[in-house]
Write a protein that holds these residues in place. Structure first.
Motif, PDB file in Angstrom:
ATOM      1  N   UNK A 134       0.772  -1.239   0.000  1.00 15.56           N
ATOM      2  CA  UNK A 134       0.000   0.000   0.000  1.00 15.56           C
ATOM      3  C   UNK A 134       0.799   1.284   0.000  1.00 15.56           C
ATOM      4  N   UNK A 135       2.119   1.186  -0.092  1.00 20.19           N
ATOM      5  CA  UNK A 135       2.968   2.375   0.047  1.00 20.19           C
ATOM      6  C   UNK A 135       3.329   2.944  -1.334  1.00 20.19           C
ATOM      7  N   UNK A 136       2.412   3.693  -1.921  1.00 13.78           N
ATOM      8  CA  UNK A 136       2.655   4.319  -3.215  1.00 13.78           C
ATOM      9  C   UNK A 136       3.852   5.278  -3.123  1.00 13.78           C
ATOM     10  N   UNK A 137       4.609   5.442  -4.202  1.00 12.93           N
ATOM     11  CA  UNK A 137       5.763   6.355  -4.174  1.00 12.93           C
ATOM     12  C   UNK A 137       5.401   7.766  -3.723  1.00 12.93           C
ATOM     13  N   UNK A 138       4.238   8.246  -4.128  1.00 10.78           N
ATOM     14  CA  UNK A 138       3.834   9.612  -3.781  1.00 10.78           C
ATOM     15  C   UNK A 138       3.471   9.767  -2.310  1.00 10.78           C
ATOM     16  N   UNK A 139       3.421   8.655  -1.568  1.00  6.68           N
ATOM     17  CA  UNK A 139       3.098   8.718  -0.142  1.00  6.68           C
ATOM     18  C   UNK A 139       4.297   9.133   0.715  1.00  6.68           C
ATOM     19  N   UNK A 140       5.507   9.028   0.182  1.00 11.36           N
ATOM     20  CA  UNK A 140       6.708   9.128   1.014  1.00 11.36           C
ATOM     21  C   UNK A 140       6.776  10.432   1.811  1.00 11.36           C
ATOM     22  N   UNK A 141       6.352  11.527   1.219  1.00  6.39           N
ATOM     23  CA  UNK A 141       6.425  12.819   1.905  1.00  6.39           C
ATOM     24  C   UNK A 141       5.330  12.991   2.956  1.00  6.39           C
ATOM     25  N   UNK A 142       4.393  12.026   3.010  1.00  2.00           N
ATOM     26  CA  UNK A 142       3.229  12.197   3.891  1.00  2.00           C
ATOM     27  C   UNK A 142       3.153  11.141   4.998  1.00  2.00           C
ATOM     28  N   UNK A 143       4.133  10.243   5.058  1.00  3.39           N
ATOM     29  CA  UNK A 143       4.168   9.262   6.147  1.00  3.39           C
ATOM     30  C   UNK A 143       4.653   9.960   7.410  1.00  3.39           C
ATOM     31  N   UNK A 144       3.799  10.035   8.431  1.00  5.34           N
ATOM     32  CA  UNK A 144       4.100  10.791   9.642  1.00  5.34           C
ATOM     33  C   UNK A 144       4.309   9.869  10.829  1.00  5.34           C
ATOM     34  N   UNK A 145       5.360  10.129  11.628  1.00  4.00           N
ATOM     35  CA  UNK A 145       5.613   9.277  12.802  1.00  4.00           C
ATOM     36  C   UNK A 145       4.424   9.179  13.746  1.00  4.00           C
ATOM     37  N   UNK A 146       3.748  10.309  14.003  1.00  3.39           N
ATOM     38  CA  UNK A 146       2.625  10.261  14.942  1.00  3.39           C
ATOM     39  C   UNK A 146       1.471   9.441  14.385  1.00  3.39           C
ATOM     40  N   UNK A 147       1.275   9.489  13.062  1.00  4.25           N
ATOM     41  CA  UNK A 147       0.192   8.730  12.442  1.00  4.25           C
ATOM     42  C   UNK A 147       0.509   7.238  12.439  1.00  4.25           C
TER      43      UNK A 147
END
Length: 328
Positions: A250-263
């Protein structure tokens, strides 16, 4: 309750068996107290979440928001792996998946189970329900007709599929859902959205949907017919690779900038809260006609619970630079 405590057939605690083997929503059952009649829905609606948990109730979502009772006509058969059809019901338009489809009844069961687990984790899905096919013959492309009986249906909603960029991602109402989606897809081994080996299986952004929320958008997840196993539940459940798989789904390339530690931390914390009773309730809602036996449900329950803990252990280190943030 142990993972193997499934009766055959398994009936959801406190509620009766619905038509065609499906389970009715709790709101259909009146409650009598001191000669007064109350609807279960009204009682649940007035209770806090903590109160519901103290009573030992976990609200299943199937048929709660949307409950069609009749498929009126076929709008368009679709060339999907399950030969779904766009249909008109007495409650609006939806997408129907029925028995007799090429992917088999396991595709219907995984669709229902994954939708319930997505809601439990806090992701948004289209409203979904089980509807009885009785009189209408629904064609499947190059496959004849769906068999009459219980079918899975999800409501048509407004929105757009992913564009591969950040047009929608940068305007999310709940940006934490990006991290939550990766955790969810990894948990259920969903290779039909963003597989862990895209060089062998291409991305499927049609299964990543964005619906308007004011001036922003919300991620909506759907189409979970090919999760947990690659083949059949009977052949694969219990095999060690299902639990040991530490690839990221489920980890699309465009997700990389939006993966947040708190989330990620919040999603991992939620995974650690998975409860056997909740999973048994979800599996118990599968219609009997779909042919998922009590022993298969027991093995499936074990996988879902064990894999939740497994993913909670390994996914922070694979998604974050500082995985310790999620391990408290």
């Amino acid at each position: 309750m142990e993972h193997g405590d499934f009766d055959e057939p398994f009936i959801r605690r406190g509620f009766g068996d619905g038509a065609g083997g499906g389970l009715r929503s709790c709101r259909e059952y009146p409650v009598y107290t001191n000669n007064y009649k109350f609807s279960a829905l009204a009682i649940f609606g007035s209770m806090s979440y903590k109160a519901k948990r103290l009573w030992g109730w976990e609200m299943l979502q199937c048929g709660v928001e949307w409950r069609p009772t009749l498929v009126k006509r076929v709008i368009e058969p679709l060339r999907t792996s399950t030969r779904a059809a766009k249909v008109a019901t007495d409650e609006g338009i939806g997408f129907l998946k029925g028995m007799g489809n090429p992917a088999g009844p396991v595709a219907l069961a995984t669709e229902l189970v994954a939708a319930e687990l997505a809601r439990w984790l806090g992701l948004k899905t289209p409203p979904f329900a089980i509807v009885q096919l009785v009189d209408l013959d629904v064609p499947m492309i190059e496959r004849g007709y769906m068999l009459h009986g219980p079918a899975f249906i999800s409501k048509e909603i407004d929105g757009l599929t992913a564009d591969g960029g950040d047009v929608f991602l940068s305007r999310l109402h709940n940006p934490e859902d990006i991290s939550k989606l990766v955790v969810f897809d990894t948990w259920i081994r969903n290779a039909d959205r963003c597989p862990p080996d895209p060089q062998n299986t291409p991305y499927n952004r049609d299964n990543l949907f964005f619906t308007p929320s004011g001036r922003k958008f919300q991620i909506v997840v759907f189409d979970h017919s090919h999760c947990f196993v690659e083949g059949t539940l009977e052949d694969e459940l219990g095999q060690p690779h299902l639990l040991d798989d530490e690839r990221i789904y489920g980890n699309f390339p465009e997700f990389s900038a939006y993966i947040r530690p708190d989330a990620v931390q919040a999603a991992v914390a939620r995974l650690r809260q998975i409860d056997t009773n909740v999973v048994q309730e979800v599996l118990g809602s599968i219609p009997q006609q779909w042919g998922i036996s009590g022993s298969i449900k027991a093995a499936w329950c074990h996988l879902i619970c064990a894999r939740a803990n497994k993913v909670a252990e390994f996914i922070p280190g694979k998604l974050l630079d500082e995985p310790g943030l999620c391990l408290e």
